[in-house]
Structures are given as C-alpha cells and as structure tokens.
Scaffold this active site. Structure first.
Site, PDB file in Angstrom:
ATOM      1  CB  THR A 178      50.710  16.737 119.258  1.00  0.00           C
ATOM      2  OG1 THR A 178      49.995  17.227 120.334  1.00  0.00           O
ATOM      3  CG2 THR A 178      50.250  17.176 117.958  1.00  0.00           C
ATOM      4  CB  SER A 198      46.034  23.640 119.154  1.00  0.00           C
ATOM      5  OG  SER A 198      45.725  24.626 120.110  1.00  0.00           O
TER       6      SER A 198
END
Length: 586
Positions: free
Chosen positions: A398, A470
C-alpha cells in the site's frame, strides 16, 4: 469554508506587524532573518500546505511527485500524471510501489459529474483453495500465506493503470512509462529511508537469490544512502510493456518469467491465470457528511463502506464543540470504529462472489441504531459487540497518491503488494517483487491475519476471487466540485487514517497539512484497544482509561497524501510520517 486567500494572509501579516509596533524603538532597524521567519507563527498555522493555482500532486516519493508534476506542467491531465506516478513509484519505492501487486483508483470529473472506481485488485489463482494455507490439523500457517510463492495473487497494477490511461488519459502508454524507464535504467540517488528499509529487511529478502541480486551489491553488502541505484531487469520489463502494451505483462515474455518463477518454487499461478486477468469498473461507495459528498472505494475494498458507516454514526455529535482529540471525541470515534470493524469481519468480501449488504451498512438509519448503543461515559467491551444486522436497511477497499488538475479532474489511487516488499520474492529476470496478498483472505474464518483483522466466510479463499482490502482512496465533493482528495497505506489503519483527515478538515477546520500531520487514533474491534500515536495528552489517556478503554501508544499510522481544493487554489498535504513524501503544486 476557509479564508486562505492571499489578501487574508497579507491582512494577518499586517496584524502581526502592528503587534510589534510598540517594540519598534527597542528593535534594530534590520530585523534578523531568524526573527522575521519566526514571526510567521503569528499567522496561527503550525503546518503549511504546498499551494498551486493550476494543479497539485501529492505522493510518497519526491521523484514520483516531480515527474507527475512535470506531466501537468506539459499539459497532461490528472490521470496522465497518476499513471506516470504509479509506474515511477514502482521503481523508486519498491517496498510498496509496484507492478507486482494491485489496487484501486477513483477518478472524479467535475465536468461530467462522474466518479468512477477502477478495481485492479489482485485475484486468487484458479488452483487456489479454501484450505490451502491450513496444515493437516486444520490450523492456519501464516508463513505459507505470507512468504512463499503461493502467497501471490495475480497482479493487477499494469492492467489497472493502463485501463485508466486508455479511458481517461491523453498520453500513450509508452509516454507514461518513459520517466519510470529512465529512473530504472539510469538510476536514482538512494535516500536514507530506501537504504534503511533494505538493511532492515535483509534477512527476509536476501534468502532469495533473485531478490538479493536486485537489492544488494554483488558481494552481498548493502547499498548506502547517496549511492546510485539502477534496476536493469525492471527497466527491460517496463520497456517490453511500453513497446507491446499491457497484455505483454499477462501474455508475453514477462508472463513467461512469472510462470517460470512459480514452477521453480511450487507456486500455483499459471499463464492462464495471467491471461484471464482484467480490471473491473465499479460504482464507488457514496455517502454524505455535514453537506459534503463522500465517494470512496466499493468492495472488494471494505474502506469506503466503513468510512461512510463511521461518519454516519458520528454525524449527530458536535465534534467541533467536543474538541479535537479530546477524550469525549476519541471515545465516540472508538465506539463507532469498533462497530464498523465488527461488521467488516462478517459481511465484506468480493461482490462478484458474495452478497454484501452494502446499502444497509452505509444507511443512516442503521447508523442511528448503532449510535444508540453508545454510552457517553463508558466503553463498550468488544466482547459485547457483535456484527450488527444491516440487512433490514438494505434495498433491492500500500501506497497512496492524490492528483488534481485545473480542469476539474481528480485521482485518488491506493495500490500495494501488502507487506513492505510483499512476499520478498523478486521474479527472476523481471526485476519486480511479488505481492503476498493471499494473506488478505481468511485462511481460516475467525483467525486474524497479519494486521489482526478477523475475517469470515465472505472472505474465504476461492479461485479467481479478489481478496478483501482496507484500501480507501477517497474523494470528497462540495456542491459538485472536488474538495478533498485523500487516501493512505497502513493495512487495517487505512480506514481510520483516511477517516480522520476528512474529520480534521470538515469538523475541526484544519488546513490540509495540519489535518495530515495531526496525531491519529485507531480501534478495530479486536484487539480491544485504542491505538494512538505519540501526541495525545496523558490527561486524555487517563480520562479514556477511566471510561474503560485500553489505550496503547504504538508507531505512527499511515502515510496519507492529500489535496484540498478551496476557492480555486490547490493545497497539498504530504505526510511527514514518510520521509520521502512530497506535495508539489503547479
């Protein structure tokens, strides 16, 4: 919303100067430079965003920010700049930038009023099975889902960035790849963070010959900050993609190198898996908060749904009056977070495989039901909080970068290889790291993953399924205009990091750099604790503990790169938690 105009800043400076007039006779005629600079504190801001009149770029690496800004300066749009940044980060920040992973992109076009979500999340190979990471006793073995070739999902980054460019950009793929190819072939000067990261991860990375030859010197020693770092194998891969298009990665020489890597090490990804990969166009999650429109990533991201769910629970509270990071504010935030993460464990998954009660989760009526469970002076133990029942309110996500241009186009993009350096395995001959996103599935329902997140049957491993995420690229609009472009890395903390930047701006009136730099908190239901960064007062912690909360101080959370657009001016907030972060205006 904020009077950040040049005229107002001049007015504030005039007031500051007036305040010094009584001391004029005591001061030398020439004010020392250090004193003149320190007087800026009288303007009332401790953190100052970058400003631009025609566009803004905020990424986690200054070299990526620079090449993306150059695209805007040369007349390219925000999507062009985003694709250039994405490929540049794959070279300059291999621990998280990637072509061996996947992610999500939101594109907002003020002219058409359209907000589109591009899902280029990785997929499980066709040979994947629900119990593939369980031993003979049915117990999940975390090493298998994290540090082996079977840990890799089919990568989506190349297809996703190429799709965005084709649909919304103006550059050719060859043009968009040129800066990344130059950085890989000619090299770049290693910053301290890059050198330290490779040194810290050496035990995990150097055990793979293919990885060691890319990231360490021929004699096995470490690269040092200030040295030139070149990646000829990665440059060759990027050149093949530039010459032959994105399908080269999935069907050409690069695909054959990936499959050969799998076959040498008992991996399960095949050429058919790669050939079958396509990104998906999704409708973003949409909610409202205090008159603002919130657009964020839809499943297989859990981010957008739960950002909206938490905001809905908090909308009835006067958080501004309660105070930024006061015990009362943190308490209601934690109560809302724990309930959202409980729902995440039960309901979220890939909507191509499971029925997610999305409209129920983001319903304001459902949020009222959950909000009624809060006690204002007492924490609810997570053992007493179960996933709610959003179905009655149901009608028939990420590294991150944010980019906005002067023509109403904004891009919020988050992509990842999961862990820092992913699985740690470089595809021999291709020069890039494989992800370990298979760990984001529920290896066994009810067993936490590496981020402590509990997963259920909705996120079990299935062939060709996208694992839950997420990642929460988010765009906030006001009256049809792009207002806030934001998102973050950080595993399970992505949702709450993104949430707090939105709240810091809307509820607490912060400029974007202040909103990004402020201390953060996090609660994810299990473990039952409020995780905080340094900067929350001891008095506040004592008040929270008196309510029954367990409060733990841990490392900084996220690296959120954000843009605020207000009255025609672009403000960039780069996260200081990542030393290479950079916002650049045009």
């Amino acid at each position: 919303m904020f009077d950040t105009s040049l005229a107002n800043r001049r007015h504030l400076k005039a007031l500051a100067a007036a305040a010094l007039l009584p001391l004029a006779g005591l001061l030398p005629t020439a004010i020392p430079a250090a004193f003149a600079e320190s007087s800026a504190i009288l303007e009332g801001e401790r953190f100052h965003p970058q400003e631009g009149q025609h566009g803004m770029v905020a990424t986690s690496h200054y070299l990526a920010s620079q090449v993306a800004r150059d695209v805007l300066a040369d007349g390219g749009n925000a999507v062009d700049a985003a694709v250039v940044a994405g490929f540049a980060l794959a070279v300059t920040q291999p621990r998280s930038g990637n072509i061996g992973g996947g992610g999500f992109m939101l594109v907002s076009d003020e002219k058409t009023g359209e907000v589109v979500a591009i899902d280029y999340r990785e997929k499980a190979p066709a040979a994947a099975s629900e119990t593939m990471f369980q031993d003979e006793n049915g117990e999940a073995v975390s090493e298998w889902s994290r540090f082996t070739h079977r840990a890799a999902g089919v990568p989506g980054t190349v297809a996703g960035l190429a799709k965005a460019l084709e649909d919304y950009g103006t550059l050719s793929l060859e043009q968009a790849l040129a800066p990344a190819i130059k950085l890989a072939e000619d090299g770049f000067v290693i910053p301290t963070r890059f050198a330290k990261g490779l040194s810290d991860a050496k035990d995990r990375l150097a055990k793979w010959d293919s990885t060691a030859k890319v990231f360490y010197k021929p004699d096995g020693s470490n690269y040092q900050a200030g040295e030139l770092f070149k990646q000829p194998e990665l440059a060759a891969t990027l050149k093949r993609i530039a010459a032959n298009g994105p399908r080269e990665f999935y069907e050409g020489e690069t695909a054959r190198l990936i499959v050969a890597e799998m076959e040498r090490h008992d991996g399960i990804m095949t050429l058919d898996d790669l050939k079958a990969y396509e990104p998906a166009i999704r409708e973003p999650v949409h909610g409202t908060y205090r008159g603002y429109d919130i657009f964020s990533m839809s499943p297989p991201s859990s981010g957008g749904a739960h950002i909206v769910e938490i905001l809905n629970m908090l909308e009835g509270d006067d958080l501004q009056a309660m105070g930024f990071n006061s015990a009362a504010t943190i308490h209601v935030m934690a109560e809302a977070m724990r309930r959202a993460y409980a729902d995440r464990s039960e309901y979220l998954g890939d909507t191509d495989f499971v029925d997610v009660p999305l409209s129920g989760i983001i319903s304001k009526d459902y949020a009222k039901e959950l909000r009624a469970q809060f006690e204002l002076d007492k924490a609810t133990p997570s053992s007493e909080v179960k996933p709610g029942k959003p179905q009655p309110y149901e009608s028939n996500q990420t590294t991150h970068f944010s980019i906005a241009d002067g023509n109403g186009l904004a891009v919020s993009n988050t992509y990842t290889i999961n862990f820092s350096y992913g699985s740690g395995i470089v595809v021999d001959g291709a020069g890039f790291l494989l992800n370990n996103e298979m760990d984001d599935f529920s290896a066994k329902p009810g067993v936490p993953n590496a981020y402590g997140l509990i997963g259920g049957v909705a996120n079990k491993i299935e062939p060709n399924k996208r694992m839950l995420s997420s990642m929460s690229p988010t765009i906030v609009m006001k009256d049809g205009k792009n207002f806030l472009v934001t998102g973050s890395p950080g595993g399970s903390r992505i949702i709450t990091t993104t949430l707090q930047v939105i709240m810091n701006v809307i509820d607490h009136g912060m400029n974007i750099q202040s909103a990004v730099s402020a201390p953060r908190i996090h609660h994810q239901w299990l473990p039952d604790e409020i995780r905080i960064e340094a900067g929350i007062s001891k008095d506040t912690i004592r008040l929270l503990e008196a309510m029954g909360h367990k409060v733990v101080t841990k490392d900084a959370m996220g690296a959120i790169q954000s843009i605020m657009i207000d009255d025609g001016t672009f403000y960039g907030g780069a996260d200081p938690r990542r030393s290479t972060s950079s916002a650049m205006g045009l």
